[in-house]
Design a protein around this motif. Structure first.
Motif, PDB file in Angstrom:
ATOM      1  N   CYS A   1       0.922  -1.232  -0.244  1.00  0.00           N
ATOM      2  CA  CYS A   1      -0.164  -0.005   0.028  1.00  0.00           C
ATOM      3  C   CYS A   1       0.857   1.279  -0.068  1.00  0.00           C
ATOM      4  CB  CYS A   1      -0.790  -0.146   1.266  1.00  0.00           C
ATOM      5  SG  CYS A   1      -2.023   1.696   1.534  1.00  0.00           S
TER       6      CYS A   1
ATOM      7  N   TRP B   1      -9.708  -0.549   4.968  1.00  0.00           N
ATOM      8  CA  TRP B   1      -8.711  -1.553   5.202  1.00  0.00           C
ATOM      9  C   TRP B   1      -9.527  -2.995   5.211  1.00  0.00           C
ATOM     10  CZ3 TRP B   1      -3.614  -0.125   5.498  1.00  0.00           C
ATOM     11  CH2 TRP B   1      -3.426   1.284   5.780  1.00  0.00           C
TER      12      TRP B   1
ATOM     13  N   VAL C   1       2.360  -1.669   4.341  1.00  0.00           N
ATOM     14  CA  VAL C   1       1.834  -0.443   4.634  1.00  0.00           C
ATOM     15  C   VAL C   1       3.345   0.429   4.371  1.00  0.00           C
ATOM     16  CG1 VAL C   1       0.992   1.520   5.815  1.00  0.00           C
ATOM     17  CG2 VAL C   1       0.205  -0.807   5.970  1.00  0.00           C
TER      18      VAL C   1
ATOM     19  N   GLY D   1       4.620  -3.067   8.294  1.00  0.00           N
ATOM     20  CA  GLY D   1       5.072  -1.754   7.717  1.00  0.00           C
ATOM     21  C   GLY D   1       6.238  -2.150   6.956  1.00  0.00           C
TER      22      GLY D   1
END
Length: 348
Positions: free
Chosen positions: A243, A251, A266, A290
Motif C-alpha cells: 500500500c 482496510w 504499508v 510496515g
C-alpha cells in the motif's frame, strides 16, 4: 566552512525561498558531492509544512540526491573525483550501537536524517539536496550505475528503495501474485521493480486513468478500486499487497483480497489510525506490516539491480524556481510520476 546555495523553508506556512548556508568542513572519511538532481518526495512536503510536528527551521529538504563527486578525503577508498553517486534518506548512523545490523540499519537507533536532523556530533544541522553541494561520510554514499541517467535515478534513493525493500523481504518473484495499491511516485516504482523480479503484478488504483501506463511499465492487470466488483472478483487473490497511498481506505475490504498467509504491507503513511476488524485477519492468518526505506547495503543492491534491468523513475524535470508549484501539484497527484529538480537552475 564551505558555502552552499539552495532553497529552504523558514516557516510552515511560507513558500520555499533561496537560501545560502554553510556545509561542514570535510573530514578524511568524507565525500564532497556536486548535486546535479534532487527528487521531490511527499515526505519533503510533510516535513517543511510541519505536518509531522518535528520541523526545525530553516530546512533545506531533499533526500533523493544524485550528483558527481568533486572531492574526497584522504581516508576515502570507495570513491574518486568524477564518480556518479547518490545519497538517500540518512547520512549517518550509530556504528557503535550494540544493536548494529547492516542489513536492517534503517530500523536501528541513531540514524541521522539527510535533512531536518543532526550530524553525528549532535549539534550540526543536516540540510538536504535542494542545494548545490553536500558533504557525506563515505559509508553513506552509493554508486549510481553508469548506464542510468542521473536525473531519473535520483528518485531511486527514496521511492525506489521504499518499494524494493518490501518486495525483496516478502520474496516477490516468479509464482507470486503481488498488488501495488496506488499508481503514483511510489507505486509506479513497485510495478517496475516487482515485474523485473518476475512477480505477477496487479495495480489497484482508484480509477483506470493510468491503466495504459501501468501495463506499459510491467503490470499484468489493472483494476479500479472505485468499482465494487473489483473486490468481489479479486477476493483471496494476492500473496502480497503493498500500500503506497496515504489517503483513507477501507482496510478490511483490501485485506479480503489476500490469500491465506498473505501480507498487507504499508509504505504510505496515513494520517489517522488504521481501523482493522480482527476477523479480517484471523481466518486467513493474514498479516499487516510496515516497511521503511532500506539499509545502505540494500540501497546499493537496489541501484545495481536497477542498473542490470535499466530501471529508473518516470520523471518530470523542473527548475528549482518551480518547487512551490510542484508541491501543490504533488498534493493534487498531478505528476507522472516524480518531480526532479535540475539543480543547475540555481544559477539562473
Amino acid at each position: 566552512m564551505p558555502i552552499a546555495r539552495g532553497y529552504a523553508a523558514t516557516d510552515a506556512s511560507k513558500p520555499l525561498t533561496p537560501f545560502t548556508f554553510e556545509r561542514r568542513n570535510p573530514n578524511p572519511d568524507d565525500v564532497v558531492i556536486d548535486i546535479k538532481f534532487a527528487g521531490i518526495c511527499h515526505s519533503d512536503i510533510h516535513t517543511v509544512r510541519n505536518e509531522w510536528k518535528n520541523a526545525v527551521y530553516p530546512i533545506v529538504p531533499g533526500h533523493e540526491i544524485a550528483g558527481i563527486v568533486s572531492a574526497v578525503g584522504s581516508a576515502v577508498t570507495k570513491f574518486k573525483v568524477g564518480d556518479r553517486v547518490g545519497v538517500g534518506c540518512f547520512v549517518d548512523s550509530c556504528i557503535g550501537c550494540a544493536e548494529r545490523d547492516l542489513d536492517r540499519e534503517q530500523y536501528m537507533p541513531g540514524l541521522s536524517g539527510t535533512y531536518n536532523d543532526f550530524e553525528a556530533d549532535g549539534k550540526t544541522r543536516t540540510q538536504g539536496g535542494y542545494s548545490d553541494s553536500i558533504v557525506v561520510k563515505e559509508g553513506y554514499v552509493m554508486s549510481i550505475p553508469d548506464n542510468l541517467p542521473l536525473d531519473a535515478s535520483a528518485p531511486l534513493l527514496c521511492a525506489g528503495i521504499t518499494l524494493y525493500s518490501p518486495l525483496r523481504h516478502w520474496n516477490a518473484g516468479p509464482g507470486k501474485k503481488v498488488a501495488i495499491l496506488g499508481m503514483g511516485g511510489l507505486g509506479h516504482m513497485g510495478v517496475k521493480l516487482g515485474s523485473a523480479m518476475g512477480a505477477d503484478i496487479t495495480v489497484l488504483s482508484q480509477t483506470l486513468s493510468k491503466k495504459e501506463d501501468g501495463l506499459k511499465l510491467g503490470a499484468k492487470e489493472y483494476y479500479a478500486t472505485n468499482d465494487p466488483e473489483t473486490f468481489t472478483k479479486l477476493a483471496g487473490t494476492f500473496d502480497l499487497i503493498i500500500c503506497t497511498v496515504s489517503a483513507g481506505i477501507d482496510w478490511n475490504a483490501y485485506l479480503g483480497l489476500l490469500k491465506v498467509d498473505g501480507s498487507f504491507v504499508v509504505v504510505g503513511a496515513p494520517e489517522h489510525p488504521i481501523p482493522v476488524h480482527a476477523f479480517s485477519i484471523i481466518p486467513g492468518r493474514k498479516s499487516i506490516s510496515g516497511s521503511m526505506i532500506g539499509s545502505i547495503k540494500e540501497t546499493q543492491e537496489m541501484l545495481d539491480f536497477c542498473g542490470k534491468h535499466n530501471i529508473v523513475s518516470e520523471i518530470e524535470k523542473i527548475n528549482i524556481q518551480q518547487v512551490n508549484e510542484a508541491y501543490e501539484r504533488v498534493l493534487k497527484s498531478d505528476v507522472r510520476y516524480r518531480f526532479v529538480i535540475d539543480i543547475a537552475s540555481l544559477a539562473a
